[in-house]
Motif scaffolding. Structure first.
Motif, PDB file in Angstrom:
ATOM      1  N   MET A 142      -6.230   0.512   5.945  1.00 28.29           N
ATOM      2  CA  MET A 142      -7.174  -0.965   5.746  1.00 28.29           C
ATOM      3  C   MET A 142      -5.573  -1.612   5.055  1.00 28.29           C
ATOM      4  O   MET A 142      -6.011  -0.184   3.749  1.00 28.29           O
ATOM      5  N   VAL A 143      -5.394  -2.732   4.799  1.00 26.12           N
ATOM      6  CA  VAL A 143      -4.349  -3.057   4.037  1.00 26.12           C
ATOM      7  C   VAL A 143      -4.904  -3.775   2.459  1.00 26.12           C
ATOM      8  O   VAL A 143      -5.672  -4.003   2.748  1.00 26.12           O
ATOM      9  N   SER A 144      -4.558  -3.375   1.891  1.00 25.87           N
ATOM     10  CA  SER A 144      -4.971  -2.934   0.189  1.00 25.87           C
ATOM     11  C   SER A 144      -4.135  -4.219  -0.467  1.00 25.87           C
ATOM     12  O   SER A 144      -4.377  -4.921  -1.886  1.00 25.87           O
ATOM     13  N   CYS A 145      -3.593  -5.179  -0.058  1.00 21.54           N
ATOM     14  CA  CYS A 145      -2.158  -6.011  -0.667  1.00 21.54           C
ATOM     15  C   CYS A 145      -2.043  -7.447   0.387  1.00 21.54           C
ATOM     16  O   CYS A 145      -2.776  -6.736   1.951  1.00 21.54           O
ATOM     17  N   GLY A 146      -1.672  -8.032   0.239  1.00 16.14           N
ATOM     18  CA  GLY A 146      -1.307  -9.539   1.128  1.00 16.14           C
ATOM     19  C   GLY A 146      -2.609  -9.912   1.947  1.00 16.14           C
ATOM     20  O   GLY A 146      -2.156 -11.228   2.900  1.00 16.14           O
ATOM     21  N   CYS A 147      -3.990  -9.433   1.574  1.00 17.67           N
ATOM     22  CA  CYS A 147      -5.159 -10.494   2.201  1.00 17.67           C
ATOM     23  C   CYS A 147      -5.658 -10.973   1.160  1.00 17.67           C
ATOM     24  O   CYS A 147      -6.451 -10.625   0.570  1.00 17.67           O
ATOM     25  N   LEU A 190     -13.378 -12.856  -8.355  1.00 23.51           N
ATOM     26  CA  LEU A 190     -12.695 -14.143  -7.674  1.00 23.51           C
ATOM     27  C   LEU A 190     -11.834 -14.203  -6.914  1.00 23.51           C
ATOM     28  O   LEU A 190     -10.920 -14.930  -5.851  1.00 23.51           O
ATOM     29  N   GLY A 191     -12.132 -12.372  -5.719  1.00 29.39           N
ATOM     30  CA  GLY A 191     -11.163 -12.120  -5.027  1.00 29.39           C
ATOM     31  C   GLY A 191     -10.245 -11.563  -5.179  1.00 29.39           C
ATOM     32  O   GLY A 191      -9.175 -11.999  -4.086  1.00 29.39           O
ATOM     33  N   LEU A 192      -9.471 -11.474  -5.675  1.00 29.70           N
ATOM     34  CA  LEU A 192      -8.081 -11.316  -6.691  1.00 29.70           C
ATOM     35  C   LEU A 192      -7.575  -9.945  -5.554  1.00 29.70           C
ATOM     36  O   LEU A 192      -8.199  -9.322  -5.311  1.00 29.70           O
ATOM     37  N   THR A 193      -6.375 -10.098  -5.414  1.00 24.82           N
ATOM     38  CA  THR A 193      -5.391  -8.941  -4.117  1.00 24.82           C
ATOM     39  C   THR A 193      -4.326  -9.034  -5.001  1.00 24.82           C
ATOM     40  O   THR A 193      -2.925 -10.251  -5.371  1.00 24.82           O
ATOM     41  N   ARG A 194      -3.565  -8.412  -4.316  1.00 27.63           N
ATOM     42  CA  ARG A 194      -2.038  -8.095  -5.397  1.00 27.63           C
ATOM     43  C   ARG A 194      -0.926  -8.574  -3.607  1.00 27.63           C
ATOM     44  O   ARG A 194      -1.571  -8.321  -2.678  1.00 27.63           O
ATOM     45  N   ILE A 195      -0.020  -8.459  -4.011  1.00 26.07           N
ATOM     46  CA  ILE A 195       0.992  -9.143  -3.096  1.00 26.07           C
ATOM     47  C   ILE A 195       1.467  -7.918  -2.341  1.00 26.07           C
ATOM     48  O   ILE A 195       1.186  -6.252  -3.168  1.00 26.07           O
ATOM     49  N   TYR A 236      -1.432  -8.842   7.259  1.00 29.81           N
ATOM     50  CA  TYR A 236      -1.110  -9.389   6.544  1.00 29.81           C
ATOM     51  C   TYR A 236      -0.448 -10.014   6.156  1.00 29.81           C
ATOM     52  O   TYR A 236       1.201 -10.446   6.907  1.00 29.81           O
ATOM     53  N   TRP A 237       0.381 -11.076   4.925  1.00 28.64           N
ATOM     54  CA  TRP A 237       1.539 -11.702   4.044  1.00 28.64           C
ATOM     55  C   TRP A 237       1.527 -10.772   3.428  1.00 28.64           C
ATOM     56  O   TRP A 237       1.643 -10.222   2.682  1.00 28.64           O
ATOM     57  N   GLU A 238       2.805 -10.870   3.632  1.00 29.90           N
ATOM     58  CA  GLU A 238       4.054 -10.209   3.067  1.00 29.90           C
ATOM     59  C   GLU A 238       4.798 -10.964   2.235  1.00 29.90           C
ATOM     60  O   GLU A 238       5.777 -11.633   2.543  1.00 29.90           O
ATOM     61  N   GLN A 239       5.366 -11.176   0.716  1.00 31.86           N
ATOM     62  CA  GLN A 239       6.496 -11.731   0.439  1.00 31.86           C
ATOM     63  C   GLN A 239       6.968 -11.343   0.287  1.00 31.86           C
ATOM     64  O   GLN A 239       8.240 -10.443  -0.577  1.00 31.86           O
TER      65      GLN A 239
END
Length: 233
Positions: free
Chosen positions: A1-6, A124-129, A220-223
């Protein structure tokens, strides 16, 4: 499971632009934050969540400021009316080789330490990049490849007016352009550390600095970059 970018809401894109405006789906970019200087209610730049305690932004957004004059607001779509998670900056780390305000924007990177840590995901559903894993400088220069579809996000101006910023989070699609392209020559001062992207008439603007450039990786989105220069043209 991706823990970032979503984020908790899915991204929906059209062909609109930040100048002229396309409003993002509320809470579809839960990794972006607003950086405020002096007046803590006034948006200055954007940044993204690296971890619960660290924010990525551009050096020129915070250079010359004192830590007690900087705060961040996370978890909002409308920066005027939405509830947000406010955190204060305790340390500012600017790239040691940042070129300063000489107009070249070399190494225009800063990391902010905040306190207390963000509650993630929290209400607020925050996530990291997510950030790319790159082995060498050669890979960095060529990543992402020319022609790659990218997305920029921010609360920057939606009109050709440097004094206005958007109340709601905006987004647009852009494309990676070869740094040697003639349209990039005025903006690129270091081909190894800077990039050129855009589309005719589609540009980030005042208030978007420090914000993310994202690439979709299938799940997922990658910065891949941060916005360090804007033309509004």
């Amino acid at each position: 499971m991706v823990s970032c970018g979503c984020s908790k809401e899915n991204v929906e894109l059209s062909s609109a632009k930040i100048i002229g405006g396309e409003e993002a789906i509320p809470f579809s970019w839960s990794m972006i934050v607003s950086i405020r200087l002096n007046n803590f209610d006034e948006h200055s730049c954007a940044g993204t969540i690296l971890t619960e305690s660290y924010i990525l932004t551009s050096a020129h957004c915070v250079a010359g400021t004192l830590v007690w004059d900087v705060s961040i607001a996370a978890g909002m779509h409308n920066r005027i009316t939405d509830f947000s998670m406010i955190r204060y900056v305790t340390e500012i780390y600017i790239h040691p080789n940042w070129s300063g305000n000489d107009g070249t924007y070399r190494n225009d990177i800063a990391i902010l330490r905040i306190s207390p840590p963000l509650s993630m995901p929290g209400i607020l559903g925050l996530t990291r990049i997510c950030v790319p894993y790159i082995n060498s400088m050669t890979e960095t220069v060529n990543y992402p490849p020319t022609g790659s579809h990218l997305v920029i996000v921010g609360w920057g101006s939606t009109q050709y007016d440097y004094n206005s910023t958007s109340d709601t989070l905006q987004q647009t699609s852009i494309y990676m352009i070869d740094n040697n392209d003639p349209i990039c020559q005025e903006s690129i001062h270091d081909e190894e550390k800077q990039f050129c992207a855009g589309m005719s008439g589609y540009n980030p603007c005042q208030g978007d600095s420090g914000g993310p450039v994202f690439q979709w990786k299938g799940t997922y989105w990658e910065q891949v970059r941060s916005l360090i220069f804007q033309s509004c043209r």
